[in-house]
Scaffold this active site. Sequence first.
Site, PDB file in Angstrom:
ATOM      1  N   GLU A  49       0.871  -1.175   0.000  1.00  0.00           N
ATOM      2  CA  GLU A  49       0.000   0.000   0.000  1.00  0.00           C
ATOM      3  C   GLU A  49       0.905   1.221   0.000  1.00  0.00           C
ATOM      4  OE1 GLU A  49      -2.813   0.272   3.151  1.00  0.00           O
ATOM      5  OE2 GLU A  49      -3.926  -1.494   2.521  1.00  0.00           O
ATOM      6  N   ASP A  60      -5.957   9.925   9.182  1.00  0.00           N
ATOM      7  CA  ASP A  60      -4.646   9.435   9.589  1.00  0.00           C
ATOM      8  C   ASP A  60      -4.273   9.925  10.977  1.00  0.00           C
ATOM      9  OD1 ASP A  60      -4.273   8.155   7.147  1.00  0.00           O
ATOM     10  OD2 ASP A  60      -3.467   9.958   6.213  1.00  0.00           O
TER      11      ASP A  60
END
Length: 263
Positions: A49, A60
């Site tokens: 990824e 995040d």
Amino acid sequence: MTRIDDTFRRLRAEGKKAFVAYIMAGDPDLETSLAVMRGLPEAGVDIIELGMPFTDPMADGPTIQTAGQRALEGGQTLTRTLEMVRAFRAENAETPIVMMGYYNPIYARGVETFLAEATEAGIDGLIVVDLPPEEDAELCLPAQAAGLNFIRLATPTTDSRRLPKVLQNTSGFVYYVSITGITGAAAAQAVDVAPEVARIKAATDLPVIVGFGITTPEAAQDLAGIADGCVVGSAIVKLVGEGRPVAEVLDRVAALAAGAHAA
């Protein structure tokens, strides 16, 4: 059949779980992140990824937010991220690459242009965390028409009414977010995650990969064992952020991968 589909088919034949590793493109600079990326397959990573740095990464946690800031300050752009993929593909034609990030940079580039560039560079799938299924016509459906997998996130708050909508146009695999909140925030527990993974697997034939909160080989083994594999991101990005040598980062990745593969 995409490289992602082929990878899961091979792993099933081998009786193994998938180990997926997340790194931030361009963190702390293009040269270092490409060196880490090139070493991931040998360290045991089945799927990469690759994070696209973005100025407002709302999902995040601090570790990955800071990594994105470092990458942007180092001059990383979407163009340079695609260049990274091309450089990797010049040496590795087998390991799947999933680009993960937010819709804005793709929208700014133009969906049609981005998809053409992504497929040409050798991208296999996309995870776009801020595009819900209601917006599938924006990117998901065009991406699949271009031959890319579009991987969707399911979370502990994705109830049985919402789940079919989430799964409707998902391909490649389902990414189950094992804890509620931002990345790297807490430790996932297999006992809590197992019923949710079973619920998702009852609703789809796609592989289910567990991510968020996995920091040790033991946790990777436990969580991969109740799913089709696991994702580790923040624990790897943290080492890069600490300025650890590439070899040390890859040694840690290898230990995490061994944990997942022992499941």
